[in-house]
Enzyme design. Structure first.
Site, PDB file in Angstrom:
ATOM      1  N   MET A  30     -78.296  90.440 -40.198  1.00  0.00           N
ATOM      2  CA  MET A  30     -77.250  91.389 -39.819  1.00  0.00           C
ATOM      3  C   MET A  30     -76.350  91.696 -41.015  1.00  0.00           C
ATOM      4  O   MET A  30     -75.257  92.243 -40.861  1.00  0.00           O
ATOM      5  CB  MET A  30     -76.429  90.855 -38.645  1.00  0.00           C
ATOM      6  CG  MET A  30     -77.233  90.747 -37.362  1.00  0.00           C
ATOM      7  SD  MET A  30     -76.223  90.759 -35.857  1.00  0.00           S
ATOM      8  CE  MET A  30     -75.189  89.325 -36.120  1.00  0.00           C
ATOM      9  N   ASP A  35     -76.011  82.422 -49.224  1.00  0.00           N
ATOM     10  CA  ASP A  35     -77.085  81.599 -49.780  1.00  0.00           C
ATOM     11  C   ASP A  35     -78.118  81.191 -48.738  1.00  0.00           C
ATOM     12  O   ASP A  35     -79.276  80.933 -49.073  1.00  0.00           O
ATOM     13  CB  ASP A  35     -76.507  80.339 -50.435  1.00  0.00           C
ATOM     14  CG  ASP A  35     -75.784  80.643 -51.740  1.00  0.00           C
ATOM     15  OD1 ASP A  35     -75.978  81.757 -52.274  1.00  0.00           O
ATOM     16  OD2 ASP A  35     -75.025  79.780 -52.224  1.00  0.00           O
ATOM     17  N   GLY A  36     -77.708  81.098 -47.481  1.00  0.00           N
ATOM     18  CA  GLY A  36     -78.671  80.797 -46.423  1.00  0.00           C
ATOM     19  C   GLY A  36     -79.724  81.885 -46.315  1.00  0.00           C
ATOM     20  O   GLY A  36     -80.929  81.610 -46.232  1.00  0.00           O
ATOM     21  N   HIS A  37     -79.282  83.141 -46.319  1.00  0.00           N
ATOM     22  CA  HIS A  37     -80.227  84.259 -46.292  1.00  0.00           C
ATOM     23  C   HIS A  37     -81.119  84.247 -47.533  1.00  0.00           C
ATOM     24  O   HIS A  37     -82.328  84.500 -47.448  1.00  0.00           O
ATOM     25  CB  HIS A  37     -79.480  85.597 -46.231  1.00  0.00           C
ATOM     26  CG  HIS A  37     -78.655  85.792 -45.001  1.00  0.00           C
ATOM     27  ND1 HIS A  37     -77.282  85.826 -45.034  1.00  0.00           N
ATOM     28  CD2 HIS A  37     -79.008  85.960 -43.702  1.00  0.00           C
ATOM     29  CE1 HIS A  37     -76.819  86.016 -43.805  1.00  0.00           C
ATOM     30  NE2 HIS A  37     -77.836  86.092 -42.979  1.00  0.00           N
ATOM     31  N   GLN A 147     -82.955  77.469 -39.499  1.00  0.00           N
ATOM     32  CA  GLN A 147     -82.795  76.447 -38.464  1.00  0.00           C
ATOM     33  C   GLN A 147     -81.388  76.438 -37.871  1.00  0.00           C
ATOM     34  O   GLN A 147     -81.183  75.982 -36.750  1.00  0.00           O
ATOM     35  CB  GLN A 147     -83.118  75.065 -39.037  1.00  0.00           C
ATOM     36  CG  GLN A 147     -83.052  73.942 -38.009  1.00  0.00           C
ATOM     37  CD  GLN A 147     -83.036  72.573 -38.647  1.00  0.00           C
ATOM     38  OE1 GLN A 147     -83.864  72.275 -39.500  1.00  0.00           O
ATOM     39  NE2 GLN A 147     -82.089  71.726 -38.244  1.00  0.00           N
ATOM     40  N   GLN A 152     -82.495  80.309 -31.233  1.00  0.00           N
ATOM     41  CA  GLN A 152     -83.049  81.638 -31.483  1.00  0.00           C
ATOM     42  C   GLN A 152     -84.461  81.531 -32.037  1.00  0.00           C
ATOM     43  O   GLN A 152     -85.349  82.294 -31.632  1.00  0.00           O
ATOM     44  CB  GLN A 152     -82.152  82.392 -32.458  1.00  0.00           C
ATOM     45  CG  GLN A 152     -82.679  83.752 -32.877  1.00  0.00           C
ATOM     46  CD  GLN A 152     -81.661  84.510 -33.704  1.00  0.00           C
ATOM     47  OE1 GLN A 152     -80.678  85.001 -33.166  1.00  0.00           O
ATOM     48  NE2 GLN A 152     -81.884  84.587 -35.007  1.00  0.00           N
ATOM     49  N   ILE A 175     -78.839  75.735 -44.830  1.00  0.00           N
ATOM     50  CA  ILE A 175     -78.201  75.690 -46.143  1.00  0.00           C
ATOM     51  C   ILE A 175     -76.702  75.481 -45.929  1.00  0.00           C
ATOM     52  O   ILE A 175     -76.082  76.165 -45.111  1.00  0.00           O
ATOM     53  CB  ILE A 175     -78.465  76.983 -46.936  1.00  0.00           C
ATOM     54  CG1 ILE A 175     -79.975  77.222 -47.069  1.00  0.00           C
ATOM     55  CG2 ILE A 175     -77.797  76.925 -48.307  1.00  0.00           C
ATOM     56  CD1 ILE A 175     -80.721  76.133 -47.821  1.00  0.00           C
ATOM     57  N   SER A 185     -72.127  83.872 -42.091  1.00  0.00           N
ATOM     58  CA  SER A 185     -71.356  85.079 -42.397  1.00  0.00           C
ATOM     59  C   SER A 185     -69.971  85.015 -41.763  1.00  0.00           C
ATOM     60  O   SER A 185     -69.019  85.615 -42.273  1.00  0.00           O
ATOM     61  CB  SER A 185     -72.106  86.319 -41.899  1.00  0.00           C
ATOM     62  OG  SER A 185     -73.359  86.440 -42.540  1.00  0.00           O
TER      63      SER A 185
END
Length: 282
Positions: A30, A35-37, A147, A152, A175, A185
């Protein structure tokens, strides 16, 4: 890198890649990337081509949730994708994704009525509907999901099996910030005081995972230990603390293999989630 806003054009590019037998890794987002993305993008780069979609999906937000205020920075997101080797950023607008009189939805009767699904009615219907559309448009081979959104991941994997999508869901590790807070986010919403209080979330997760790995079996005692940590912070309001079977999302009384420990809390007005997953217990 291609920046595509048209469904028709995206499908044409994908068709061309497929005609050259190129595999596609896909990261649905979205936006307001972190950093996770980017860790998902890094995993996706094991495929020949990488697609990132950016779409703030209104269908998965409840009436009193943060759709209108959800953080957005498209220019920054595009630059981050370019800097990290993404081949296509797909940014469709609302009118393309949901035509006038749109009336077809993907829903299910199990898994979605627990944890976040119980607290956010209609949320997973929105998630599944939009992802089914993206899967049809982009025809990926592997979809990379984090995770942190464990329920989801399980819901979408179930949908993929039920509807015979020819793709695989790859779940990638959470992360975290250096101090342990899971990247999100929504962390941008937190005040300095709330940010400090939010560390109790990961502290409760780390403690519970440690107890499970040490062989503690009584879930109510583990949940109580997590609750004790969270309740020390006055800015935190617990939404839920659950220990469940990762595949079914059913509550468990005694720890067995494949256990997911999941937490959702409000830090001030901001809802944050975190979890741990333990598999391979003997």
């Amino acid at each position: 890198m291609e920046v595509i806003t048209s469904i028709k054009e995206a499908k044409q590019i994908v068709k061309n890649w497929k005609s050259h037998h190129l595999s596609i890794g896909y990261v649905p987002t979205m936006g307001f990337l972190h950093d996770g993305h980017l860790s998902l993008v890094k995993n996706a780069k094991t495929q020949d081509k990488v697609i990132v979609s950016i779409f703030v999906n209104p269908m998965q937000f409840g009436p009193n949730e943060d759709f209108s205020s959800y953080p957005r920075d498209l220019e920054r997101d595009i630059k981050m994708c370019q800097d990290n080797g993404v081949d296509m950023v797909f940014i469709p607008d609302m009118t393309q994704m949901y035509l006038k009189n749109f009336s077809t939805y993907v829903d299910m009767n199990i898994i979605t009525d627990k944890l976040c699904g119980a607290k956010r009615p209609g949320h997973f219907r929105g998630v599944c509907t939009v992802l089914a559309k993206f899967f049809n448009i982009l025809n990926p081979d592997i979809v990379y999901m984090g995770q942190k959104d464990a329920q989801q991941c399980v819901v979408v994997r179930h949908m993929v099996d039920d509807l015979n999508f020819d793709l695989k869901i790859q779940i990638c590790p959470i992360i975290r910030e250096e101090d342990g807070l899971a990247k999100s986010s929504r962390n941008v919403y937190l005040s300095e005081e709330e940010r400090k209080a939010s560390l109790a979330i990961s502290q409760s997760i780390f403690l519970a995972e440690k107890l499970v790995r040490e062989g503690k079996k009584n879930t109510s005692k583990i949940i109580q230990a997590m609750q004790d940590i969270l309740e020390k912070e006055k800015l935190i309001k617990i939404d839920y603390i659950e220990l469940v079977d990762f595949n079914t999302m059913d509550n468990i009384e005694n720890i067995a293999d494949n256990v997911l420990g999941a937490v959702a809390v409000f830090v001030g007005e901001t809802r944050l989630i975190d979890n741990f997953l333990v598999q391979g217990l003997k």
